[in-house]
Design a protein around this motif. Structure first.
Motif, PDB file in Angstrom:
ATOM      1  N   THR A   1       0.707   3.758  -3.076  1.00 22.99           N
ATOM      2  CA  THR A   1       0.261   5.141  -2.843  1.00 22.99           C
ATOM      3  C   THR A   1       1.299   6.099  -3.418  1.00 22.99           C
ATOM      4  OG1 THR A   1      -0.787   4.439  -0.788  1.00 22.99           O
ATOM      5  CG2 THR A   1      -0.539   6.803  -1.114  1.00 22.99           C
TER       6      THR A   1
ATOM      7  N   VAL B   1      -7.562   5.281   0.221  1.00 24.34           N
ATOM      8  CA  VAL B   1      -8.200   4.829  -1.025  1.00 24.34           C
ATOM      9  C   VAL B   1      -7.436   3.633  -1.583  1.00 24.34           C
ATOM     10  CG1 VAL B   1      -8.666   5.415  -3.445  1.00 24.34           C
ATOM     11  CG2 VAL B   1      -9.201   7.061  -1.642  1.00 24.34           C
ATOM     12  N   VAL B   2      -6.109   3.746  -1.615  1.00 22.75           N
ATOM     13  CA  VAL B   2      -5.271   2.662  -2.144  1.00 22.75           C
ATOM     14  C   VAL B   2      -5.460   1.405  -1.305  1.00 22.75           C
ATOM     15  CG1 VAL B   2      -2.890   1.875  -2.455  1.00 22.75           C
ATOM     16  CG2 VAL B   2      -3.560   4.152  -3.226  1.00 22.75           C
ATOM     17  N   ASN B   3      -5.413   1.572   0.013  1.00 22.44           N
ATOM     18  CA  ASN B   3      -5.531   0.413   0.900  1.00 22.44           C
ATOM     19  C   ASN B   3      -6.859  -0.312   0.716  1.00 22.44           C
ATOM     20  OD1 ASN B   3      -5.767  -0.497   4.275  1.00 22.44           O
ATOM     21  ND2 ASN B   3      -4.068  -1.085   2.982  1.00 22.44           N
TER      22      ASN B   3
ATOM     23  N   GLU C   1      -9.806 -11.592  -5.756  1.00 18.83           N
ATOM     24  CA  GLU C   1      -8.973 -12.588  -6.422  1.00 18.83           C
ATOM     25  C   GLU C   1      -8.922 -13.886  -5.647  1.00 18.83           C
ATOM     26  OE1 GLU C   1      -5.200 -10.993  -7.602  1.00 18.83           O
ATOM     27  OE2 GLU C   1      -6.174  -9.576  -8.945  1.00 18.83           O
TER      28      GLU C   1
ATOM     29  N   TRP D   1       0.237   8.261  -6.504  1.00 20.66           N
ATOM     30  CA  TRP D   1       0.225   9.703  -6.182  1.00 20.66           C
ATOM     31  C   TRP D   1       0.953  10.468  -7.283  1.00 20.66           C
ATOM     32  CZ3 TRP D   1      -1.679  12.877  -2.233  1.00 20.66           C
ATOM     33  CH2 TRP D   1      -1.102  14.146  -2.115  1.00 20.66           C
TER      34      TRP D   1
ATOM     35  N   LEU E   1      -8.998  14.590  -1.630  1.00 20.63           N
ATOM     36  CA  LEU E   1      -8.889  14.174  -3.020  1.00 20.63           C
ATOM     37  C   LEU E   1     -10.151  14.615  -3.730  1.00 20.63           C
ATOM     38  CD1 LEU E   1      -7.853  10.448  -2.447  1.00 20.63           C
ATOM     39  CD2 LEU E   1      -6.365  12.207  -3.389  1.00 20.63           C
TER      40      LEU E   1
ATOM     41  N   MET F   1      -2.576  -4.177 -10.338  1.00 15.99           N
ATOM     42  CA  MET F   1      -2.852  -5.584 -10.085  1.00 15.99           C
ATOM     43  C   MET F   1      -3.025  -6.342 -11.403  1.00 15.99           C
ATOM     44  SD  MET F   1      -2.854  -5.772  -6.777  1.00 15.99           S
ATOM     45  CE  MET F   1      -3.724  -7.235  -6.236  1.00 15.99           C
TER      46      MET F   1
ATOM     47  N   VAL G   1      -4.517   1.427  -8.740  1.00 12.28           N
ATOM     48  CA  VAL G   1      -4.300   0.183  -7.992  1.00 12.28           C
ATOM     49  C   VAL G   1      -4.790  -1.017  -8.800  1.00 12.28           C
ATOM     50  CG1 VAL G   1      -4.920  -1.106  -5.903  1.00 12.28           C
ATOM     51  CG2 VAL G   1      -4.465   1.349  -5.760  1.00 12.28           C
TER      52      VAL G   1
ATOM     53  N   ALA H   1      -5.337   9.564   0.264  1.00 13.29           N
ATOM     54  CA  ALA H   1      -4.941   8.744  -0.883  1.00 13.29           C
ATOM     55  C   ALA H   1      -4.521   7.353  -0.413  1.00 13.29           C
ATOM     56  CB  ALA H   1      -3.799   9.419  -1.645  1.00 13.29           C
ATOM     57  N   TRP H   2      -3.794   7.307   0.702  1.00 11.52           N
ATOM     58  CA  TRP H   2      -3.350   6.023   1.259  1.00 11.52           C
ATOM     59  C   TRP H   2      -4.553   5.141   1.576  1.00 11.52           C
ATOM     60  CZ3 TRP H   2      -3.318   2.457   5.152  1.00 11.52           C
ATOM     61  CH2 TRP H   2      -2.175   1.649   5.295  1.00 11.52           C
TER      62      TRP H   2
ATOM     63  N   THR I   1      -8.954  -0.167  -1.884  1.00 14.96           N
ATOM     64  CA  THR I   1      -9.051  -0.748  -3.228  1.00 14.96           C
ATOM     65  C   THR I   1      -8.236  -2.037  -3.305  1.00 14.96           C
ATOM     66  OG1 THR I   1      -9.183   1.484  -4.158  1.00 14.96           O
ATOM     67  CG2 THR I   1      -8.756  -0.310  -5.694  1.00 14.96           C
ATOM     68  N   TYR I   2      -7.028  -1.970  -2.756  1.00 14.19           N
ATOM     69  CA  TYR I   2      -6.137  -3.119  -2.776  1.00 14.19           C
ATOM     70  C   TYR I   2      -6.739  -4.304  -2.019  1.00 14.19           C
ATOM     71  CZ  TYR I   2      -1.748  -5.716  -2.112  1.00 14.19           C
ATOM     72  OH  TYR I   2      -0.780  -6.672  -2.074  1.00 14.19           O
ATOM     73  N   LEU I   3      -7.270  -4.044  -0.812  1.00 14.56           N
ATOM     74  CA  LEU I   3      -7.865  -5.120  -0.026  1.00 14.56           C
ATOM     75  C   LEU I   3      -9.055  -5.741  -0.745  1.00 14.56           C
ATOM     76  CD1 LEU I   3      -7.706  -3.702   3.619  1.00 14.56           C
ATOM     77  CD2 LEU I   3      -6.349  -5.545   2.644  1.00 14.56           C
ATOM     78  N   ARG I   4      -9.888  -4.870  -1.361  1.00 19.29           N
ATOM     79  CA  ARG I   4     -11.051  -5.371  -2.085  1.00 19.29           C
ATOM     80  C   ARG I   4     -10.597  -6.286  -3.223  1.00 19.29           C
ATOM     81  NH1 ARG I   4     -13.028  -1.366  -5.337  1.00 19.29           N
ATOM     82  NH2 ARG I   4     -13.103   0.023  -3.543  1.00 19.29           N
ATOM     83  N   ARG I   5      -9.569  -5.842  -3.928  1.00 16.09           N
ATOM     84  CA  ARG I   5      -9.062  -6.608  -5.065  1.00 16.09           C
ATOM     85  C   ARG I   5      -8.471  -7.963  -4.625  1.00 16.09           C
ATOM     86  NH1 ARG I   5      -7.548  -5.511 -10.623  1.00 16.09           N
ATOM     87  NH2 ARG I   5      -6.647  -7.483 -11.270  1.00 16.09           N
ATOM     88  N   ILE I   6      -7.719  -7.955  -3.530  1.00 24.02           N
ATOM     89  CA  ILE I   6      -7.152  -9.208  -3.017  1.00 24.02           C
ATOM     90  C   ILE I   6      -8.253 -10.185  -2.662  1.00 24.02           C
ATOM     91  CG2 ILE I   6      -5.867 -10.287  -1.133  1.00 24.02           C
ATOM     92  CD1 ILE I   6      -4.269  -7.750  -0.833  1.00 24.02           C
TER      93      ILE I   6
ATOM     94  N   MET J   1      -6.682   7.209  -8.392  1.00 28.13           N
ATOM     95  CA  MET J   1      -5.924   6.408  -7.424  1.00 28.13           C
ATOM     96  C   MET J   1      -6.433   4.966  -7.405  1.00 28.13           C
ATOM     97  SD  MET J   1      -3.569   8.336  -5.927  1.00 28.13           S
ATOM     98  CE  MET J   1      -2.998   7.292  -4.602  1.00 28.13           C
ATOM     99  N   SER J   2      -7.760   4.847  -7.396  1.00 26.87           N
ATOM    100  CA  SER J   2      -8.358   3.524  -7.341  1.00 26.87           C
ATOM    101  C   SER J   2      -8.084   2.732  -8.635  1.00 26.87           C
ATOM    102  CB  SER J   2      -9.850   3.692  -7.084  1.00 26.87           C
ATOM    103  OG  SER J   2     -10.479   2.470  -7.036  1.00 26.87           O
TER     104      SER J   2
ATOM    105  N   THR K   1       0.843  -1.209   0.000  1.00 29.95           N
ATOM    106  CA  THR K   1       0.000   0.000   0.000  1.00 29.95           C
ATOM    107  C   THR K   1       0.875   1.255   0.000  1.00 29.95           C
ATOM    108  OG1 THR K   1      -1.800  -1.121   1.156  1.00 29.95           O
ATOM    109  CG2 THR K   1      -1.804   1.271   1.238  1.00 29.95           C
TER     110      THR K   1
ATOM    111  N   TYR L   1      -2.555  13.170   1.320  1.00 26.78           N
ATOM    112  CA  TYR L   1      -1.788  11.942   1.109  1.00 26.78           C
ATOM    113  C   TYR L   1      -2.371  10.796   1.934  1.00 26.78           C
ATOM    114  CZ  TYR L   1       2.146   9.028  -0.173  1.00 26.78           C
ATOM    115  OH  TYR L   1       2.909   8.006  -0.697  1.00 26.78           O
TER     116      TYR L   1
END
Lengths: 91, 87
Positions: A40, B71-73, B83, A44, A57, A73, A69, B68-69, B75-80, A65-66, A36, B65
């Motif tokens: 990020t 959002v990334v976290n 999968e 960013w 944002l 992947m 990610v 943003a972190w 999105t990433y968790l949802r994707r994992i 951003m979404s 993460t 920031y």
């Protein structure tokens, strides 16, 4: 992190097993958090390109951003599939 | 019995220490990344001092920031999870 050996000797088998499970979960959580951070940072740089005027944002930045990610992947998956093909087929 | 409770105490203290250290490492990395990226975003041409505009930018950038972190976290968790569900 330093744990005295004398303390570790006090752990019974049940506690050792529970600790192993905890450490393995925690390691995975750390790996996810590490990625993460990296994502990020990378997203960013791609998505936040205009001057910063608020502490939030805006809609298009959040979508970027979404998407960033998700595409990262996708790329990972495509690479994995391709490398698998390469190693299996020998070309 | 008392050796069992000693064992439990040692276990809990190890877990606590690991969690503290992992939170510290996480916070340290986040601060480093915010520093790098907000410096780049807010101070493109360093002057003889930080202007008030640059200072405002840095505080906004810090919060942005973190947003943003998050959002990334998520999105990433949802994707994992998605999968893992596909496997």
């Amino acid at each position: 992190m330093d744990i005295p050996q004398a303390d570790l000797d006090l752990l019974n088998e049940k506690a050792k097993t529970e600790l192993r499970t905890f450490i393995s979960n925690e390691t995975q959580r750390q790996r996810i958090q590490g990625l993460t951070h990296a994502l990020t940072d990378s997203c960013w740089k791609k998505c936040i390109t205009s001057n910063i005027k608020t502490n939030q944002l805006d809609k298009s930045e959040a979508v970027c951003m979404s998407d960033c990610v998700e595409r990262f992947m996708d790329v990972n998956l495509a690479i994995m599939n391709h490398v698998q093909k390469l190693t299996r087929g020998g070309k | 019995m008392s050796s069992d409770s000693t064992s439990e105490t040692v276990k809990q203290s190890i877990i606590k220490q690991v969690l503290i250290e992992s939170q510290q490492a996480n916070a340290r990395t986040l601060m480093e990344k915010i520093g790098e990226n907000c410096f780049a975003s807010c101070v493109p041409k360093p002057g003889s001092s930080l202007s008030s505009r640059e200072k405002t930018c840095v505080t906004q950038c810090t919060e942005k920031y973190m947003a943003a972190w998050n959002v990334v976290n998520s999105t990433y968790l949802r994707r994992i999870q998605q999968e893992m569900g596909n496997q």
